[in-house]
Design a protein around this motif. Structure first.
Motif, PDB file in Angstrom:
ATOM      1  N   LEU A 138      39.867  21.350  41.549  1.00  0.00           N
ATOM      2  CA  LEU A 138      39.658  21.596  40.158  1.00  0.00           C
ATOM      3  C   LEU A 138      39.425  20.402  39.092  1.00  0.00           C
ATOM      4  CD1 LEU A 138      41.649  25.079  39.731  1.00  0.00           C
ATOM      5  CD2 LEU A 138      39.190  24.661  40.158  1.00  0.00           C
ATOM      6  N   THR A 139      38.547  20.462  38.230  1.00  0.00           N
ATOM      7  CA  THR A 139      38.530  19.456  37.163  1.00  0.00           C
ATOM      8  C   THR A 139      37.815  20.289  35.964  1.00  0.00           C
ATOM      9  OG1 THR A 139      37.784  17.214  36.592  1.00  0.00           O
ATOM     10  CG2 THR A 139      36.324  18.434  38.082  1.00  0.00           C
ATOM     11  N   PRO A 140      38.067  19.846  34.756  1.00  0.00           N
ATOM     12  CA  PRO A 140      37.475  20.736  33.545  1.00  0.00           C
ATOM     13  C   PRO A 140      36.168  20.348  33.671  1.00  0.00           C
ATOM     14  CG  PRO A 140      39.350  19.466  33.022  1.00  0.00           C
ATOM     15  CD  PRO A 140      39.029  18.945  34.319  1.00  0.00           C
ATOM     16  N   PRO A 141      35.151  21.330  33.240  1.00  0.00           N
ATOM     17  CA  PRO A 141      33.717  21.220  33.338  1.00  0.00           C
ATOM     18  C   PRO A 141      33.313  20.280  32.294  1.00  0.00           C
ATOM     19  CG  PRO A 141      34.427  23.701  33.239  1.00  0.00           C
ATOM     20  CD  PRO A 141      35.748  22.758  32.958  1.00  0.00           C
ATOM     21  N   PHE A 142      31.996  19.561  32.562  1.00  0.00           N
ATOM     22  CA  PHE A 142      31.770  18.355  31.630  1.00  0.00           C
ATOM     23  C   PHE A 142      30.345  18.104  31.743  1.00  0.00           C
ATOM     24  CE2 PHE A 142      31.706  16.834  35.872  1.00  0.00           C
ATOM     25  CZ  PHE A 142      30.817  15.685  35.947  1.00  0.00           C
ATOM     26  N   ILE A 143      29.850  17.410  30.615  1.00  0.00           N
ATOM     27  CA  ILE A 143      28.444  16.813  30.612  1.00  0.00           C
ATOM     28  C   ILE A 143      28.566  15.427  30.288  1.00  0.00           C
ATOM     29  CG2 ILE A 143      27.150  18.963  30.400  1.00  0.00           C
ATOM     30  CD1 ILE A 143      26.838  18.095  27.410  1.00  0.00           C
ATOM     31  N   VAL A 144      27.550  14.713  30.495  1.00  0.00           N
ATOM     32  CA  VAL A 144      27.532  13.357  29.954  1.00  0.00           C
ATOM     33  C   VAL A 144      26.524  12.913  29.233  1.00  0.00           C
ATOM     34  CG1 VAL A 144      27.219  10.562  30.632  1.00  0.00           C
ATOM     35  CG2 VAL A 144      28.348  12.268  32.411  1.00  0.00           C
ATOM     36  N   ILE A 145      26.639  12.560  28.068  1.00  0.00           N
ATOM     37  CA  ILE A 145      25.616  12.242  26.867  1.00  0.00           C
ATOM     38  C   ILE A 145      25.497  10.928  26.697  1.00  0.00           C
ATOM     39  CG2 ILE A 145      25.322  12.680  24.604  1.00  0.00           C
ATOM     40  CD1 ILE A 145      25.559  15.233  25.995  1.00  0.00           C
ATOM     41  N   HIS A 146      24.137  10.494  27.103  1.00  0.00           N
ATOM     42  CA  HIS A 146      23.581   9.182  26.965  1.00  0.00           C
ATOM     43  C   HIS A 146      23.187   8.722  25.622  1.00  0.00           C
ATOM     44  CE1 HIS A 146      24.330   8.087  31.332  1.00  0.00           C
ATOM     45  NE2 HIS A 146      23.869   9.601  31.580  1.00  0.00           N
ATOM     46  N   ASP A 147      22.648   9.862  25.134  1.00  0.00           N
ATOM     47  CA  ASP A 147      21.829   9.887  23.754  1.00  0.00           C
ATOM     48  C   ASP A 147      21.919  10.852  23.107  1.00  0.00           C
ATOM     49  OD1 ASP A 147      19.165  10.405  22.057  1.00  0.00           O
ATOM     50  OD2 ASP A 147      19.082   8.258  22.801  1.00  0.00           O
ATOM     51  N   LEU A 148      22.090  10.865  21.713  1.00  0.00           N
ATOM     52  CA  LEU A 148      22.362  12.004  20.891  1.00  0.00           C
ATOM     53  C   LEU A 148      21.484  13.137  20.937  1.00  0.00           C
ATOM     54  CD1 LEU A 148      23.913  10.071  17.514  1.00  0.00           C
ATOM     55  CD2 LEU A 148      25.115  11.462  18.997  1.00  0.00           C
ATOM     56  N   HIS A 149      20.188  12.686  21.268  1.00  0.00           N
ATOM     57  CA  HIS A 149      19.192  13.862  21.518  1.00  0.00           C
ATOM     58  C   HIS A 149      19.420  14.951  22.472  1.00  0.00           C
ATOM     59  CE1 HIS A 149      16.447  11.579  18.540  1.00  0.00           C
ATOM     60  NE2 HIS A 149      16.603  10.735  19.541  1.00  0.00           N
ATOM     61  N   GLN A 150      20.300  14.576  23.294  1.00  0.00           N
ATOM     62  CA  GLN A 150      20.649  15.373  24.454  1.00  0.00           C
ATOM     63  C   GLN A 150      21.592  16.524  23.622  1.00  0.00           C
ATOM     64  OE1 GLN A 150      22.030  12.042  27.324  1.00  0.00           O
ATOM     65  NE2 GLN A 150      22.207  13.789  28.184  1.00  0.00           N
ATOM     66  N   LEU A 151      22.125  16.314  22.593  1.00  0.00           N
ATOM     67  CA  LEU A 151      22.906  17.390  21.902  1.00  0.00           C
ATOM     68  C   LEU A 151      22.103  18.606  21.303  1.00  0.00           C
ATOM     69  CD1 LEU A 151      25.648  15.240  20.197  1.00  0.00           C
ATOM     70  CD2 LEU A 151      26.058  16.587  22.503  1.00  0.00           C
ATOM     71  N   HIS A 152      20.891  18.099  21.108  1.00  0.00           N
ATOM     72  CA  HIS A 152      20.063  19.125  20.499  1.00  0.00           C
ATOM     73  C   HIS A 152      20.008  20.545  21.444  1.00  0.00           C
ATOM     74  CE1 HIS A 152      19.547  16.528  17.440  1.00  0.00           C
ATOM     75  NE2 HIS A 152      18.553  15.740  17.966  1.00  0.00           N
ATOM     76  N   GLY A 153      20.180  21.683  20.974  1.00  0.00           N
ATOM     77  CA  GLY A 153      19.956  22.890  21.808  1.00  0.00           C
ATOM     78  C   GLY A 153      20.944  22.814  22.839  1.00  0.00           C
ATOM     79  N   SER A 154      22.069  22.071  23.060  1.00  0.00           N
ATOM     80  CA  SER A 154      23.271  22.137  23.917  1.00  0.00           C
ATOM     81  C   SER A 154      23.966  23.149  23.845  1.00  0.00           C
ATOM     82  CB  SER A 154      24.032  20.813  24.029  1.00  0.00           C
ATOM     83  OG  SER A 154      24.695  20.938  22.795  1.00  0.00           O
ATOM     84  N   THR A 155      24.539  23.803  24.979  1.00  0.00           N
ATOM     85  CA  THR A 155      25.462  24.964  24.884  1.00  0.00           C
ATOM     86  C   THR A 155      26.874  24.686  25.203  1.00  0.00           C
ATOM     87  OG1 THR A 155      24.886  25.168  27.277  1.00  0.00           O
ATOM     88  CG2 THR A 155      23.685  26.369  25.660  1.00  0.00           C
ATOM     89  N   ILE A 156      27.375  23.540  24.498  1.00  0.00           N
ATOM     90  CA  ILE A 156      28.815  23.156  24.842  1.00  0.00           C
ATOM     91  C   ILE A 156      29.593  24.099  23.976  1.00  0.00           C
ATOM     92  CG2 ILE A 156      30.282  21.202  24.037  1.00  0.00           C
ATOM     93  CD1 ILE A 156      27.788  19.243  24.391  1.00  0.00           C
ATOM     94  N   SER A 157      30.644  24.274  24.731  1.00  0.00           N
ATOM     95  CA  SER A 157      31.769  25.212  24.117  1.00  0.00           C
ATOM     96  C   SER A 157      32.727  24.328  23.290  1.00  0.00           C
ATOM     97  CB  SER A 157      32.253  26.088  25.171  1.00  0.00           C
ATOM     98  OG  SER A 157      32.802  25.621  26.126  1.00  0.00           O
ATOM     99  N   PHE A 158      33.653  25.307  22.316  1.00  0.00           N
ATOM    100  CA  PHE A 158      34.639  24.431  21.611  1.00  0.00           C
ATOM    101  C   PHE A 158      36.014  25.251  21.961  1.00  0.00           C
ATOM    102  CE2 PHE A 158      30.711  23.613  19.211  1.00  0.00           C
ATOM    103  CZ  PHE A 158      30.616  22.437  19.369  1.00  0.00           C
TER     104      PHE A 158
END
Length: 365
Positions: free
Chosen positions: A149-169
């Motif tokens: 087990l390890t917390p779910p994650f994504i890697v962001i290389h460019d701010l454009h990747q955040l557009h339309g992302s489904t990142i939870s808070f």
């Protein structure tokens, strides 16, 4: 009787306050980080306050040398551009490696790779493991493959990747390949899109590397020191990170502020509890996860693994540290030495236990 060996201690030393370093334009300016005065030839840049957080203080380097000199002849070698030739000339029996490196995501692997090329034995994990473990996403991908087990994650290389992302808070934002809480501040825990964009941008722009966006786990946090190899491997008493000791209102994380600013010798906070007050069941679960992680990632001789409980109180691996911090002063709350003391080892015994693990692995006695 133990054979006396020629041991090279390879290290990176933090700059001394007021010492000249090179700024981003290549011009000299005064460094204002933490103290150190061992002679250094490395040309450094004066950038962020936490730039050299991973490097060791003069006090630590000299304490390690003192421990090793109880049984061996020791030579200090700084991990700089000249270290290849120095090691080639010295040809020590074994290297005690605490070098963190300077440039690039493979910096912790550089000295081990040089030693492998020259056929010189050394303590700690090999260059491949060190390179993988410094990259948080590669570590987590391997752990996930083995269903650790390890917390779910994504890697962001460019701010454009955040557009339309489904990142939870809430999420926590970290530099992809740093240690010693570099780039992890109280503001790194984000609760909104604006905070997310701000912190990701900070990592990409200021640290010039991708940002790891990870689900924030609100459970208890532990750090686990492991020593040895094979059938001789042992898990030292578990350290709990006590967030209730942090200043009121801050996020419950072991941030750069908590590690290097709020908790000082002059103004200490009781941030660690060792042994951790946990049930035997949870202790066994944490130890099992850490040993499996140690073996899966092929760690050697020693390692420290950071654990956080999820909403079901299951241990999740946050990070793997095959070059753990080893501050010698008990008042500085360094986790690996604290766990060793709880196991009945003083600092000198701990350091020589690491060296002996390497010596035995290479059959040098």
């Amino acid at each position: 009787m133990q054979k006396r060996l020629n041991v090279a201690l390879v290290y990176n030393v933090k700059k001394e306050n007021g010492e000249e370093v090179l700024n981003e334009d290549g011009d000299p300016e005064k460094y204002t980080g933490r103290n150190n005065s061992i002679k250094t030839n490395t040309k450094l840049q004066a950038t962020k306050a936490d730039t050299y957080a991973e490097w060791d203080t003069e006090e630590t380097i000299l304490a390690v040398r003192t421990a090793l000199e109880l049984h061996h002849d020791v030579t200090l070698i700084e991990a700089d551009e000249q270290s290849y030739q120095e090691l080639l000339h010295l040809k020590p029996d074994i290297v005690f490696n605490i070098a963190e490196g300077l440039r690039g995501s493979s910096r912790e692997a550089q000295i081990p790779a040089i030693l492998e090329m020259q056929g010189i034995p050394y303590t700690g994990s090999d260059s491949l493991t060190l390179g993988i473990c410094l990259d948080k996403s590669r570590t987590k991908e391997i752990l996930s493959y083995y269903k650790i087990l390890t917390p779910p994650f994504i890697v962001i290389h460019d701010l454009h990747q955040l557009h339309g992302s489904t990142i939870s808070f809430p999420s926590i934002i970290k530099p992809l390949h740093e240690g010693s809480s570099k780039g992890i501040y109280n503001a790194s825990v984000v609760h909104s899109e604006d905070e997310l964009h701000r912190q990701v941008r900070k990592i990409i722009v200021e640290y010039e590397e991708p940002a790891l966006v990870e689900k924030f786990l609100a459970g208890r946090e532990f750090t686990v020191a492991i020593l040895g190899n094979g059938s001789d491997v042992r898990v030292l008493p578990i350290v709990e990170i006590r967030f209730d000791s942090l200043p009121e209102g801050v996020n419950p994380i072991y941030s750069y502020e908590a590690k290097w600013i709020w908790d000082t010798i002059e103004t200490p906070i009781d941030v660690h509890e060792c042994p951790a007050k946990i049930t035997l069941k949870l202790q066994k679960e944490v130890e099992s996860v850490c040993l499996e992680t140690y073996n899966v990632l092929r760690c050697r001789d020693w390692c420290r693994i950071d654990i956080r409980l999820d909403e079901q109180d299951r241990p999740n691996v946050l990070e793997v540290n095959p070059l753990p911090g080893i501050l010698p002063n008990p008042d500085e709350h360094s986790c690996f030495p604290q766990a060793a003391r709880a196991a009945g080892m003083d600092y000198n015994t701990m350091i020589n236990a690491v060296l002996n693990a390497g010596i035995n692995r290479y059959n040098l006695q």
